[in-house]
Design a protein around this motif. Structure first.
Motif, PDB file in Angstrom:
ATOM      1  N   LYS A  19       8.070  17.523  -3.099  1.00  0.00           N
ATOM      2  CA  LYS A  19       6.793  18.233  -3.287  1.00  0.00           C
ATOM      3  C   LYS A  19       5.557  17.626  -2.742  1.00  0.00           C
ATOM      4  CE  LYS A  19       8.179  21.094  -7.474  1.00  0.00           C
ATOM      5  NZ  LYS A  19       8.033  21.178  -8.809  1.00  0.00           N
ATOM      6  N   THR A  20       5.704  16.387  -2.806  1.00  0.00           N
ATOM      7  CA  THR A  20       4.527  15.477  -2.173  1.00  0.00           C
ATOM      8  C   THR A  20       4.404  15.624  -0.903  1.00  0.00           C
ATOM      9  OG1 THR A  20       4.591  14.273  -4.335  1.00  0.00           O
ATOM     10  CG2 THR A  20       3.417  13.365  -2.359  1.00  0.00           C
ATOM     11  N   LEU A  21       5.548  15.537  -0.243  1.00  0.00           N
ATOM     12  CA  LEU A  21       5.592  15.526   1.122  1.00  0.00           C
ATOM     13  C   LEU A  21       5.513  17.020   1.803  1.00  0.00           C
ATOM     14  CD1 LEU A  21       8.591  13.000   1.814  1.00  0.00           C
ATOM     15  CD2 LEU A  21       6.300  12.663   2.554  1.00  0.00           C
ATOM     16  N   ALA A  22       5.902  18.057   1.008  1.00  0.00           N
ATOM     17  CA  ALA A  22       5.691  19.147   1.432  1.00  0.00           C
ATOM     18  C   ALA A  22       4.190  19.533   1.314  1.00  0.00           C
ATOM     19  CB  ALA A  22       6.385  20.193   0.396  1.00  0.00           C
ATOM     20  N   PHE A  23       3.461  19.128   0.311  1.00  0.00           N
ATOM     21  CA  PHE A  23       1.795  19.408   0.517  1.00  0.00           C
ATOM     22  C   PHE A  23       1.297  18.424   1.522  1.00  0.00           C
ATOM     23  CE2 PHE A  23      -2.396  18.144  -0.907  1.00  0.00           C
ATOM     24  CZ  PHE A  23      -2.686  19.282  -1.459  1.00  0.00           C
ATOM     25  N   TYR A  24       1.514  17.321   1.669  1.00  0.00           N
ATOM     26  CA  TYR A  24       0.598  16.488   2.600  1.00  0.00           C
ATOM     27  C   TYR A  24       1.201  16.888   4.229  1.00  0.00           C
ATOM     28  CZ  TYR A  24      -1.777  14.173  -1.056  1.00  0.00           C
ATOM     29  OH  TYR A  24      -2.479  13.791  -2.036  1.00  0.00           O
ATOM     30  N   VAL A  25       2.463  16.690   4.358  1.00  0.00           N
ATOM     31  CA  VAL A  25       3.116  17.011   5.512  1.00  0.00           C
ATOM     32  C   VAL A  25       3.309  18.463   6.071  1.00  0.00           C
ATOM     33  CG1 VAL A  25       4.953  16.707   7.212  1.00  0.00           C
ATOM     34  CG2 VAL A  25       4.298  14.635   5.597  1.00  0.00           C
ATOM     35  N   GLY A  26       3.846  19.379   5.190  1.00  0.00           N
ATOM     36  CA  GLY A  26       3.968  20.930   5.466  1.00  0.00           C
ATOM     37  C   GLY A  26       2.456  21.586   5.280  1.00  0.00           C
ATOM     38  N   LEU A  27       1.956  21.208   4.281  1.00  0.00           N
ATOM     39  CA  LEU A  27       0.787  21.995   3.979  1.00  0.00           C
ATOM     40  C   LEU A  27      -0.557  21.549   5.011  1.00  0.00           C
ATOM     41  CD1 LEU A  27      -0.727  24.368   2.740  1.00  0.00           C
ATOM     42  CD2 LEU A  27      -1.029  22.907   0.754  1.00  0.00           C
ATOM     43  N   LEU A  28      -0.881  20.215   4.733  1.00  0.00           N
ATOM     44  CA  LEU A  28      -2.001  19.407   5.458  1.00  0.00           C
ATOM     45  C   LEU A  28      -1.656  19.095   6.872  1.00  0.00           C
ATOM     46  CD1 LEU A  28      -3.510  17.493   2.454  1.00  0.00           C
ATOM     47  CD2 LEU A  28      -3.950  19.989   3.167  1.00  0.00           C
ATOM     48  N   ALA A  45       6.508   6.547   1.524  1.00  0.00           N
ATOM     49  CA  ALA A  45       6.095   6.947   2.938  1.00  0.00           C
ATOM     50  C   ALA A  45       4.778   6.504   3.347  1.00  0.00           C
ATOM     51  CB  ALA A  45       6.475   8.692   2.976  1.00  0.00           C
ATOM     52  N   TRP A  46       4.560   6.467   4.485  1.00  0.00           N
ATOM     53  CA  TRP A  46       3.366   6.397   5.050  1.00  0.00           C
ATOM     54  C   TRP A  46       3.027   7.713   6.181  1.00  0.00           C
ATOM     55  CZ3 TRP A  46       2.227   0.630   6.976  1.00  0.00           C
ATOM     56  CH2 TRP A  46       2.205  -0.215   6.017  1.00  0.00           C
ATOM     57  N   LEU A  47       2.000   8.248   5.649  1.00  0.00           N
ATOM     58  CA  LEU A  47       1.311   9.362   6.641  1.00  0.00           C
ATOM     59  C   LEU A  47       0.323   9.387   7.457  1.00  0.00           C
ATOM     60  CD1 LEU A  47       1.826  11.997   3.773  1.00  0.00           C
ATOM     61  CD2 LEU A  47       3.651  11.044   5.304  1.00  0.00           C
ATOM     62  N   TYR A  48       0.386   9.797   8.406  1.00  0.00           N
ATOM     63  CA  TYR A  48      -0.550   9.532   9.734  1.00  0.00           C
ATOM     64  C   TYR A  48      -1.038  10.994  10.065  1.00  0.00           C
ATOM     65  CZ  TYR A  48       1.832   4.959  10.142  1.00  0.00           C
ATOM     66  OH  TYR A  48       2.639   3.770  10.119  1.00  0.00           O
ATOM     67  N   SER A  49      -2.288  10.814  10.647  1.00  0.00           N
ATOM     68  CA  SER A  49      -3.177  12.036  11.167  1.00  0.00           C
ATOM     69  C   SER A  49      -2.938  12.083  12.602  1.00  0.00           C
ATOM     70  CB  SER A  49      -4.518  12.003  10.625  1.00  0.00           C
ATOM     71  OG  SER A  49      -5.314  11.067  11.172  1.00  0.00           O
ATOM     72  N   ASP A  50      -3.051  12.907  13.342  1.00  0.00           N
ATOM     73  CA  ASP A  50      -2.660  13.045  14.762  1.00  0.00           C
ATOM     74  C   ASP A  50      -3.809  11.979  15.253  1.00  0.00           C
ATOM     75  OD1 ASP A  50      -0.706  14.762  14.736  1.00  0.00           O
ATOM     76  OD2 ASP A  50      -2.053  16.726  15.258  1.00  0.00           O
ATOM     77  N   GLY A  51      -3.267  11.212  16.168  1.00  0.00           N
ATOM     78  CA  GLY A  51      -3.923  10.078  16.760  1.00  0.00           C
ATOM     79  C   GLY A  51      -4.451   8.996  16.133  1.00  0.00           C
ATOM     80  N   ALA A 102      -7.439  29.063   9.711  1.00  0.00           N
ATOM     81  CA  ALA A 102      -5.719  28.658   9.538  1.00  0.00           C
ATOM     82  C   ALA A 102      -5.309  28.031   8.315  1.00  0.00           C
ATOM     83  CB  ALA A 102      -5.237  28.153  10.863  1.00  0.00           C
ATOM     84  N   VAL A 103      -6.078  26.962   7.887  1.00  0.00           N
ATOM     85  CA  VAL A 103      -5.921  26.062   6.858  1.00  0.00           C
ATOM     86  C   VAL A 103      -6.028  27.132   5.684  1.00  0.00           C
ATOM     87  CG1 VAL A 103      -6.246  24.137   5.289  1.00  0.00           C
ATOM     88  CG2 VAL A 103      -6.220  23.880   7.639  1.00  0.00           C
ATOM     89  N   LYS A 104      -6.913  27.641   5.496  1.00  0.00           N
ATOM     90  CA  LYS A 104      -7.179  28.675   4.349  1.00  0.00           C
ATOM     91  C   LYS A 104      -6.030  29.612   4.339  1.00  0.00           C
ATOM     92  CE  LYS A 104     -10.240  32.140   2.231  1.00  0.00           C
ATOM     93  NZ  LYS A 104      -9.281  33.051   1.967  1.00  0.00           N
ATOM     94  N   ALA A 105      -5.608  30.197   5.432  1.00  0.00           N
ATOM     95  CA  ALA A 105      -4.551  31.197   5.510  1.00  0.00           C
ATOM     96  C   ALA A 105      -3.079  30.522   5.010  1.00  0.00           C
ATOM     97  CB  ALA A 105      -4.318  31.704   7.013  1.00  0.00           C
ATOM     98  N   ARG A 106      -2.976  29.227   5.369  1.00  0.00           N
ATOM     99  CA  ARG A 106      -1.651  28.580   4.993  1.00  0.00           C
ATOM    100  C   ARG A 106      -1.630  28.171   3.566  1.00  0.00           C
ATOM    101  NH1 ARG A 106      -0.909  24.600   9.176  1.00  0.00           N
ATOM    102  NH2 ARG A 106      -2.537  23.377   8.306  1.00  0.00           N
TER     103      ARG A 106
END
Length: 126
Positions: A17-26, A41-47, A81-85
């Motif tokens: 659920k945590t990865l679905a939120f940060y990776v799948g949603l955000l 897990a370590w999560l990165y933003s693009d760039g 797009a974020v609001k729609a997601r």
């Protein structure tokens, strides 16, 4: 002395659920993480050259979930797009405009109770 924010760490009760939120949603992405002797897990933003969010799995969560940190905030793009997601997935949020500056602020909670703020340029439209 301080030149910037390095990362936040979230203790996760449910890895999926945590990865679905940060990776799948955000839209953050999983990336390299050294063997620290515990799962996570370590999560990165693009760039971004370094992880902006560290997630720890399998550690007991504190009784007072939020602790003394009120929330974490990320600069974001694509408000519409974020609001729609969020709407599509039924994720509860509070969207408001910051007084004065007009910055769009979308507040939500991750599956572990951490409060997350996404900040969008005032020029974005819904």
């Amino acid at each position: 002395m301080i030149v910037g924010m390095n990362h936040f760490t979230v203790l996760a009760e449910d890895p999926q659920k945590t990865l679905a939120f940060y990776v799948g949603l955000l839209g953050l992405r999983e990336g390299p993480r050294p063997d620290l002797g515990f799962p996570g897990a370590w999560l990165y933003s693009d760039g971004a050259p370094s992880a902006v969010l560290h997630i720890v799995f399998g550690r007991a969560l504190p009784a007072q979930r939020a602790g003394v940190i009120d929330h974490m905030a990320f600069s974001a793009q694509g408000l519409k797009a974020v609001k729609a997601r969020f709407d599509e997935r039924g994720v509860t949020y509070d969207l408001r405009r910051q007084a004065g500056a007009g910055t769009w602020q979308l507040f939500s909670h991750d599956p572990n109770g951490a409060r997350v703020e996404l900040d969008f340029d005032p020029a974005e439209t819904l």
